[in-house]
Design an enzyme around this catalytic site. Structure first.
Site, PDB file in Angstrom:
ATOM      1  N   HIS A 157      -4.740  11.269  -6.323  1.00  8.60           N
ATOM      2  CA  HIS A 157      -4.907  11.511  -7.295  1.00  8.60           C
ATOM      3  C   HIS A 157      -4.956  10.174  -8.027  1.00  8.60           C
ATOM      4  O   HIS A 157      -5.613   9.788  -8.466  1.00  8.60           O
ATOM      5  CB  HIS A 157      -2.904  12.304  -7.347  1.00  8.60           C
ATOM      6  CG  HIS A 157      -2.304  11.480  -8.746  1.00  8.60           C
ATOM      7  ND1 HIS A 157      -2.526  12.804  -9.633  1.00  8.60           N
ATOM      8  CD2 HIS A 157      -1.917  10.584  -9.802  1.00  8.60           C
ATOM      9  CE1 HIS A 157      -2.050  12.672 -10.276  1.00  8.60           C
ATOM     10  NE2 HIS A 157      -1.919  10.675 -11.041  1.00  8.60           N
ATOM     11  N   GLU A 158      -4.527   8.644  -6.818  1.00  2.85           N
ATOM     12  CA  GLU A 158      -4.102   7.676  -7.559  1.00  2.85           C
ATOM     13  C   GLU A 158      -5.624   7.350  -7.768  1.00  2.85           C
ATOM     14  O   GLU A 158      -6.019   6.056  -9.060  1.00  2.85           O
ATOM     15  CB  GLU A 158      -3.602   6.589  -7.232  1.00  2.85           C
ATOM     16  CG  GLU A 158      -2.329   7.508  -7.438  1.00  2.85           C
ATOM     17  CD  GLU A 158      -1.490   7.117  -8.499  1.00  2.85           C
ATOM     18  OE1 GLU A 158      -2.095   6.194  -9.189  1.00  2.85           O
ATOM     19  OE2 GLU A 158      -0.502   7.720  -8.745  1.00  2.85           O
ATOM     20  N   HIS A 216      -7.655   8.454 -10.324  1.00  3.83           N
ATOM     21  CA  HIS A 216      -7.656   7.829 -11.754  1.00  3.83           C
ATOM     22  C   HIS A 216      -8.843   6.973 -12.592  1.00  3.83           C
ATOM     23  O   HIS A 216      -8.825   6.371 -13.302  1.00  3.83           O
ATOM     24  CB  HIS A 216      -5.712   6.955 -12.113  1.00  3.83           C
ATOM     25  CG  HIS A 216      -4.732   7.597 -12.532  1.00  3.83           C
ATOM     26  ND1 HIS A 216      -5.103   8.868 -13.484  1.00  3.83           N
ATOM     27  CD2 HIS A 216      -3.714   8.313 -11.838  1.00  3.83           C
ATOM     28  CE1 HIS A 216      -4.151   9.731 -13.840  1.00  3.83           C
ATOM     29  NE2 HIS A 216      -3.531   9.154 -12.767  1.00  3.83           N
ATOM     30  N   GLU A 271      -3.979  12.865 -16.031  1.00  2.38           N
ATOM     31  CA  GLU A 271      -2.469  13.270 -14.787  1.00  2.38           C
ATOM     32  C   GLU A 271      -3.185  14.899 -14.045  1.00  2.38           C
ATOM     33  O   GLU A 271      -2.911  14.945 -13.032  1.00  2.38           O
ATOM     34  CB  GLU A 271      -0.886  14.005 -15.116  1.00  2.38           C
ATOM     35  CG  GLU A 271       0.258  11.997 -15.281  1.00  2.38           C
ATOM     36  CD  GLU A 271      -0.714  11.315 -14.573  1.00  2.38           C
ATOM     37  OE1 GLU A 271      -0.029  11.516 -12.727  1.00  2.38           O
ATOM     38  OE2 GLU A 271      -0.791  10.134 -14.516  1.00  2.38           O
TER      39      GLU A 271
END
Length: 263
Positions: free
Chosen positions: A128-129, A132, A189
């Site tokens: 997920h990070e 980004h 997100e």
């Protein structure tokens, strides 16, 4: 006569539009080299403020998971701007958190390993990070913030002498934050969730563990602010969205070689 702030908005809307790896249009005007410099500087500051973990098992697991995810980026998201190298650090901090910064910097707190109970759950967070960074969300957020500040400055500059200027600026500041910054942050997100799910599955981590990870997060975090006023989707919304994408992620997982990073 067109007002200057309307002209500025028009210019921002017409310049530099691009697409994220999922196909979403975005406006990211800050040079990527500058964003990478910001990321590296921020990472150095964090390393000066937080001690690195001395837990060999934690360091080994985080390095293994992150390296498997990174190795799949070119195949899963071809064309994404990538740093020359990645630096991965585990911090001796009990807060369950992780982050990735432009310039190829990844940080994971020891506390996250108390919530992410296995490799796949850890991969869900790190993936997920990383997403980004791949989707240039930091660049997009900074572009939005600079645009909002420029518009408010011009409105103040060209409204001098108006008794209601201060009230107008305050109202516009709140309106810009709720109407622009927060919705885009929630979109970031959600996009990072989708990309992270695909990345972890293609790297050989069972994507079904992503939903359990967020259940663990919900149990650890307790009450959340209302979703409308939060930059993050609430846990139930996030779990529901991941469930909707799970069939596609499982197909990617079935085509990969399962990974184990346990020492």
């Amino acid at each position: 006569m067109q007002r200057p702030w309307l002209l500025l908005l028009s210019l921002l809307a017409l310049s530099g539009c691009d697409n994220t790896p999922t196909g979403r249009e975005q406006l990211a005007l800050v040079p990527d080299t500058l964003m990478a410099d910001f990321g590296r500087q921020a990472f150095v500051q964090m390393q000066q403020q937080l001690p690195a973990s001395q837990d060999d098992n934690a360091n080994s697991q985080v390095q293994c998971v992150a390296e498997h995810l990174i190795s799949r980026i070119p195949a899963r998201f071809p064309g994404s701007p990538l740093p020359d190298s990645w630096e991965i650090v585990v911090f001796a901090d009990a807060t369950p958190n992780a982050f990735a910064l432009p310039g190829g910097k990844i940080g994971v707190n020891e506390g996250l390993l108390q919530v992410a109970n296995n490799d796949a759950q850890l991969a869900a967070v790190i993936g997920h990070e990383i997403a980004h960074v791949l989707a240039r969300h930091g660049n997009e957020r900074l572009t939005q913030e600079l645009g909002i500040k420029a518009v408010l400055f011009l409105i103040g500059l060209f409204s001098e002498g108006d008794a209601d200027t201060e009230n107008i600026l305050q109202a516009l500041g709140v309106g810009a934050w709720l109407g622009i910054a927060l919705p885009f942050s929630r979109a970031h997100e959600e996009e990072a969730d989708v990309m992270g799910l695909e990345l972890m599955a293609s790297a050989g981590f069972d994507p079904r563990h992503s939903t359990q990870l967020w259940r663990n997060m919900a149990a650890a975090s307790g009450a959340q602010p209302l979703e409308f006023l939060s930059t993050h989707p609430n846990h139930e919304s996030r779990i529901e969205m991941l469930g909707e994408k799970m069939d596609a992620a499982l197909r990617l997982y079935q085509q990969s070689s399962p990974v184990s990073c346990n020492p």
